[in-house]
Scaffold this active site. Structure first.
Site, mmCIF file in Angstrom:
data_model
loop_
_atom_site.group_PDB
_atom_site.id
_atom_site.type_symbol
_atom_site.label_atom_id
_atom_site.label_comp_id
_atom_site.label_asym_id
_atom_site.label_seq_id
_atom_site.Cartn_x
_atom_site.Cartn_y
_atom_site.Cartn_z
ATOM 1 N N GLY A 79 25.211 -70.402 -42.971
ATOM 2 C CA GLY A 79 26.171 -71.490 -43.130
ATOM 3 C C GLY A 79 27.565 -70.988 -42.833
ATOM 4 O O GLY A 79 27.795 -69.783 -42.681
ATOM 5 N N SER A 102 31.643 -70.212 -43.295
ATOM 6 C CA SER A 102 32.504 -69.645 -44.315
ATOM 7 C C SER A 102 32.848 -70.750 -45.312
ATOM 8 O O SER A 102 33.020 -71.911 -44.921
ATOM 9 C CB SER A 102 33.772 -69.120 -43.639
ATOM 10 O OG SER A 102 34.684 -68.650 -44.580
ATOM 11 N N SER A 103 32.885 -70.424 -46.578
ATOM 12 C CA SER A 103 33.227 -71.353 -47.667
ATOM 13 C C SER A 103 32.151 -72.388 -47.968
ATOM 14 O O SER A 103 32.382 -73.307 -48.742
ATOM 15 C CB SER A 103 34.570 -72.064 -47.410
ATOM 16 O OG SER A 103 35.617 -71.116 -47.332
ATOM 17 N N ALA A 104 30.965 -72.237 -47.378
ATOM 18 C CA ALA A 104 29.875 -73.174 -47.662
ATOM 19 C C ALA A 104 29.235 -72.911 -49.017
ATOM 20 O O ALA A 104 28.520 -73.766 -49.532
ATOM 21 C CB ALA A 104 28.812 -73.118 -46.564
ATOM 22 N N GLY A 105 29.466 -71.739 -49.593
ATOM 23 C CA GLY A 105 28.907 -71.422 -50.906
ATOM 24 C C GLY A 105 27.731 -70.462 -50.868
ATOM 25 O O GLY A 105 27.009 -70.324 -51.853
ATOM 26 N N LYS A 106 27.535 -69.766 -49.762
ATOM 27 C CA LYS A 106 26.398 -68.855 -49.623
ATOM 28 C C LYS A 106 26.447 -67.713 -50.632
ATOM 29 O O LYS A 106 25.433 -67.396 -51.260
ATOM 30 C CB LYS A 106 26.342 -68.274 -48.204
ATOM 31 C CG LYS A 106 26.108 -69.276 -47.111
ATOM 32 C CD LYS A 106 26.087 -68.644 -45.733
ATOM 33 C CE LYS A 106 27.271 -67.771 -45.416
ATOM 34 N NZ LYS A 106 28.581 -68.448 -45.409
ATOM 35 N N ASP A 118 29.242 -59.884 -44.590
ATOM 36 C CA ASP A 118 30.597 -59.582 -45.056
ATOM 37 C C ASP A 118 30.696 -58.164 -45.612
ATOM 38 O O ASP A 118 31.709 -57.495 -45.431
ATOM 39 C CB ASP A 118 31.045 -60.573 -46.127
ATOM 40 C CG ASP A 118 31.494 -61.900 -45.558
ATOM 41 O OD1 ASP A 118 31.669 -62.007 -44.319
ATOM 42 O OD2 ASP A 118 31.667 -62.846 -46.346
#
Length: 189
Positions: free
Chosen positions: A11, A13-17, A38
């Site tokens: 997903g 960035s910032s999707a909550g993975k 990351d």
């Protein structure tokens, strides 16, 4: 308890993975490994990551090494959660090839653009607009074994869905379909 080798979360960035992965890791009854692109990227010194001319020269081989490390980590025998933003066809090819001997659920982590942008601003450590750019290509690699939405569903609901998936005994098929599609494309070329 039957389980797959891994869940591959894809997903923007910032999707909550990361939040999802760490919560799932805590909810599992056995040790589950958490690996993230990351963590590989941030092995690089900050000044390199900020240099637009140097960054791609470092990140491309580093992410390729991350992909090649996945079967070694999976070979430890513990289930793992892979957190990734798959932005390129060659990355998807590397991942599919590296994990070809393992049962891996390919999971779409979805979130509406408006919420992604709100999260980018709220976090303060993200480039605003990055998720929008990634949204254009991150989900173009075929279908998934499962999808979660970090906006419409609670963290607890998503964790429970992934926990059940990981322990279901159902055979993951999305990466197999992807490999078959890419083989057919190469044979037609």
């Amino acid at each position: 308890m039957p389980r797959a080798s891994a869940i591959l979360l894809n997903g923007t960035s910032s999707a909550g993975k990361t939040t999802l992965a760490t919560a799932l890791q805590k909810a599992m009854p056995e040790p589950v490994l958490y690996v993230s692109n990351d963590k590989f990227i941030f092995m690089t010194p900050e000044h390199v990551l900020k240099d637009d001319a140097v960054r791609p020269k470092v990140l491309m081989p580093l992410l390729s090494a991350f992909h090649r490390s996945l079967p070694l980590i999976a070979g430890c025998g513990f289930p793992m959660i892979i957190d990734h933003v798959i932005e390129r066809w060659d990355w998807m090819d590397e991942i599919a090839e590296a994990l070809s001997g393992f049962d891996v659920y390919f999971v779409k982590v979805d979130c509406p653009l408006e919420e992604l942008e709100r999260r980018e601003i709220a976090r303060g450590d993200r480039q605003v607009g990055f998720a929008k750019m990634q949204l254009e290509w991150v989900h173009r690699y075929g279908d998934y074994d499962a999808e979660v939405n970090t906006f419409t569903h609670t963290l607890e609901d998503n964790v429970e869905a992934l926990k059940q998936l990981l322990c279901s005994g159902a055979r993951p098929q999305a990466l197999e379909r992807y490999r078959a599609m890419r083989t057919a494309q190469k044979n037609q070329a």
